[in-house]
Design a protein around this motif. Structure first.
Motif, PDB file in Angstrom:
ATOM      1  N   ILE A   4       0.673  -1.382   0.190  1.00  0.00           N
ATOM      2  CA  ILE A   4       0.061  -0.023   0.074  1.00  0.00           C
ATOM      3  C   ILE A   4       0.935   1.205  -0.090  1.00  0.00           C
ATOM      4  CG2 ILE A   4      -1.997  -1.104   1.177  1.00  0.00           C
ATOM      5  CD1 ILE A   4      -1.010   0.476   3.636  1.00  0.00           C
ATOM      6  N   ARG A   5       0.359   2.325  -0.330  1.00  0.00           N
ATOM      7  CA  ARG A   5       1.049   3.776  -0.412  1.00  0.00           C
ATOM      8  C   ARG A   5       0.343   4.575   0.501  1.00  0.00           C
ATOM      9  NH1 ARG A   5       2.499   7.837  -5.531  1.00  0.00           N
ATOM     10  NH2 ARG A   5       3.086   9.609  -3.972  1.00  0.00           N
ATOM     11  N   ALA A   6       1.057   4.833   1.590  1.00  0.00           N
ATOM     12  CA  ALA A   6       0.626   5.768   2.643  1.00  0.00           C
ATOM     13  C   ALA A   6       1.063   7.134   2.730  1.00  0.00           C
ATOM     14  CB  ALA A   6       0.817   5.112   4.081  1.00  0.00           C
ATOM     15  N   ASP A   7       2.350   7.407   2.236  1.00  0.00           N
ATOM     16  CA  ASP A   7       3.070   8.718   2.270  1.00  0.00           C
ATOM     17  C   ASP A   7       2.897   9.401   3.590  1.00  0.00           C
ATOM     18  OD1 ASP A   7       3.158   8.438  -0.492  1.00  0.00           O
ATOM     19  OD2 ASP A   7       1.444   9.560  -1.081  1.00  0.00           O
ATOM     20  N   ASP A   8       3.103   8.629   4.792  1.00  0.00           N
ATOM     21  CA  ASP A   8       3.038   9.029   5.992  1.00  0.00           C
ATOM     22  C   ASP A   8       4.242   9.085   6.830  1.00  0.00           C
ATOM     23  OD1 ASP A   8       3.611   6.493   5.950  1.00  0.00           O
ATOM     24  OD2 ASP A   8       2.154   5.825   7.743  1.00  0.00           O
ATOM     25  N   ASP A   9       5.460   8.977   6.128  1.00  0.00           N
ATOM     26  CA  ASP A   9       6.786   9.278   6.867  1.00  0.00           C
ATOM     27  C   ASP A   9       7.306  10.534   6.022  1.00  0.00           C
ATOM     28  OD1 ASP A   9       8.686   7.912   8.673  1.00  0.00           O
ATOM     29  OD2 ASP A   9       9.901   8.634   6.657  1.00  0.00           O
ATOM     30  N   ALA A  10       8.054  11.333   6.768  1.00  0.00           N
ATOM     31  CA  ALA A  10       8.760  12.578   6.114  1.00  0.00           C
ATOM     32  C   ALA A  10       9.536  12.198   5.212  1.00  0.00           C
ATOM     33  CB  ALA A  10       9.085  13.374   7.491  1.00  0.00           C
ATOM     34  N   ARG A  11      10.382  11.125   5.494  1.00  0.00           N
ATOM     35  CA  ARG A  11      11.531  10.755   4.423  1.00  0.00           C
ATOM     36  C   ARG A  11      10.770  10.025   2.969  1.00  0.00           C
ATOM     37  NH1 ARG A  11      14.059   8.872   9.401  1.00  0.00           N
ATOM     38  NH2 ARG A  11      16.053  10.176   9.985  1.00  0.00           N
ATOM     39  N   LYS A  12      11.061  10.632   2.051  1.00  0.00           N
ATOM     40  CA  LYS A  12      10.467  10.044   0.719  1.00  0.00           C
ATOM     41  C   LYS A  12      11.847  10.226  -0.012  1.00  0.00           C
ATOM     42  CE  LYS A  12       5.714  11.762   1.464  1.00  0.00           C
ATOM     43  NZ  LYS A  12       6.010  12.440   2.927  1.00  0.00           N
TER      44      LYS A  12
END
Length: 534
Positions: free
Chosen positions: A53-61
């Motif tokens: 899944i893609r959550a985009d919930d972490d500051a590091r990308k």
């Protein structure tokens, strides 16, 4: 992302996953995020127990977590763990997915009992790695396993090349570098046992107590590199009581990038060989004592008596014969600023730390094969390399010198003596060398210094006890005998010429055979003697 062969291999490994896991991605619109998403989808397609899944919930990308569904078990990577870290990725998938670790049960229990000193009791680790670093996977894999075993431990492995802002802000100039709860924990190769020992403050005393209780050995090997491993195997195969005490099993092999001259093996890497050495020794009845540094050798008080080796933790080991194979370490320049800026611009492993100096100016100290090879490797990463050689000419092989001189971002300085490393308190800013012919001093503005000037034998603890050469090497005869009866030596710590793995193994085997010959010509083996005295 994965070619057909790698997909098939990974699919076979993922059959060992027993509990469902989920890959949770945090991405942006960059190329690296697209690469990571392709990799994660590829992995998820190989097993019915893995979701994406893609959550985009972490500051590091780009980054992603490997979570065990329905449990508080997680491992996180910031970056794309390929190269040397692909094995770390595979192990993380397996361990989060329920596959058991091969770590000893004692160490596993130690990890499970660890707790932080902060108000929430959580140990939050961050490890900066580079994909070309052969030292990094040991640290990444150890901390990943710890986070799987203990819910009070969290770990994120960060590719320093992708997160340059963090690297710059924290002045990370060597990998692996580990932070614990936002503070620098340590830098450099560390094993699981070493990390746990740092956190478990009572571990050293408990281990010392165990060692003190051990009975005497027939053959005691000091050092766990190729020579020590070979000596332990040859001694154990004789059916006599054998022990091996090593500061770090594998020795300098752990710091070797590529091995292409070990006969019958076309190519391998140092850490892989070190693991194989330890596994081979463990196949036999050998008492392995890791993380133990020898501090003093006390010869037997009478012919055939017991030799004592005192350890840094206060414990002692006794044996009827001893094989010393403590190897060698990188030689230092011993100039002002070198120690102050170690891991802040002064480095000893271009493969590990080179990527952290992308686009910067560096110097390589040493014009032998190691130095010239390091300079060649670094030219593809950094903006400019200044190679400084003390001698009036380079000592590397001609083929390497020709390659070096064909590169347009290298300056070669001969008859140059490095006299100082200069920094601003946080990092290296310049280097000073003296022209040995003209006498003038020159300052080179740069950000990194890679030292490649040979090896120094690990024999300081033997001064005044054994005969040493002017270079500090243990003097041995063609049987591996030292100046002290019952004490033998092998490998890079000795006067035997040509410091090569294959030679060290042969010398270690020879030393063990010589030790056995010594035993059968003196008194009965330890265990037999003990029975007779009873």
């Amino acid at each position: 992302m994965l070619d057909a062969d790698l997909r098939n291999q990974l699919k076979a490994y993922l059959e060992k996953v027993t509990q469902p896991i989920e890959l949770v991605a945090s991405l942006d619109n960059g190329d690296k995020s697209r690469e990571l998403e392709a990799l994660l989808k590829d992995i998820a397609s190989l097993s019915g127990k893995i979701g994406y899944i893609r959550a985009d919930d972490d500051a590091r990308k780009p980054s992603f977590a490997i979570n065990r569904v329905g449990a508080d078990v997680s491992v996180r990577f910031a970056g794309i763990p390929m190269g040397h870290e692909f094995t770390s990725l595979v192990l993380a998938l397996l361990q989060v997915g329920g596959h058991p670790s091969k770590a000893s049960q004692d160490v596993i229990e130690q990890v499970r009992n660890l707790q932080g000193s902060g108000p929430d009791g959580v140990l939050r680790f961050e490890t900066y790695f580079s994909l070309s670093c052969q030292n990094c996977p040991d640290v990444v894999q150890a901390l990943n396993l710890m986070s799987v075993l203990n819910p009070n431990i969290q770990h994120v492995a960060i590719d320093g090349a992708l997160f340059q802002d963090e690297v710059e802000a924290r002045q990370v100039m060597a990998v692996p570098t580990v932070y614990l709860n936002g503070e620098l924990f340590d830098s450099g190769r560390m094993s699981l046992e070493q990390i746990v020992a740092r956190l478990d403050t009572g571990a050293a005393d408990r281990e010392a107590g165990k060692i003190k209780a051990k009975s005497a050995f027939d053959v005691l090997v000091i050092g766990g590199g190729p020579a020590g491993a070979a000596a332990a195997i040859y001694a154990a195969r004789k059916g006599i009581r054998t022990g091996i005490a090593a500061e770090r099993f594998g020795g300098q092999v752990l710091d070797t990038m590529a091995i292409e001259n070990f006969i019958s093996v076309e190519h391998t890497e140092g850490p892989k060989m070190a693991t194989a050495l330890e596994q081979h020794v463990r196949h036999y009845d050998v008492d392995i004592m890791n993380l133990q540094r020898a501090q003093k050798l006390i010869p037997a008080s009478e012919p055939g008596g017991l030799i004592e080796v005192q350890l840094a933790n206060g414990a002692s080991l006794k044996s009827r014969s001893v094989v010393i194979s403590t190897g060698a370490r990188w030689r230092q320049m011993n100039v002002p600023g070198e120690d102050q800026f170690r891991n802040k611009g002064v480095a000893y492993c271009p493969h590990c730390d080179g990527p952290l100096f992308k686009g910067k100016r560096v110097a390589v100290i040493g014009g032998g094969n190691s130095g010239v090879e390091a300079a060649i490797d670094l030219t593809g990463i950094v903006s400019h390399v200044t190679l400084i050689e003390f001698d009036s000419q380079l000592r590397a092989d001609d083929v390497l010198q020709r390659k070096l001189r064909s590169l347009d971002n290298v300056t070669v300085v001969t008859s140059g003596q490095t006299t100082e490393v200069i920094g601003d308190g946080q990092k290296v800013t310049a280097l000073v060398y003296r022209d040995r012919i003209g006498g003038d001093s020159h300052r080179v503005e740069l950000e990194g210094v890679f030292v490649q000037i040979g090896l120094l034998p690990n024999s300081e603890w033997l001064k005044g006890t054994l005969a040493l050469s002017p270079r500090g090497e243990i003097e041995v005869d063609h049987y591996g005998r030292t100046s002290v009866p019952g004490v033998f030596a092998a490998g890079d710590v000795t006067t035997v010429p040509y410091k090569q793995i294959v030679i060290a193994m042969g010398e270690g085997s020879k030393a063990a055979l010589s030790a056995f010959d010594h035993l059968i010509r003196t008194s009965a083996p330890v265990e037999v003697a003990a029975v007779e005295m009873a």
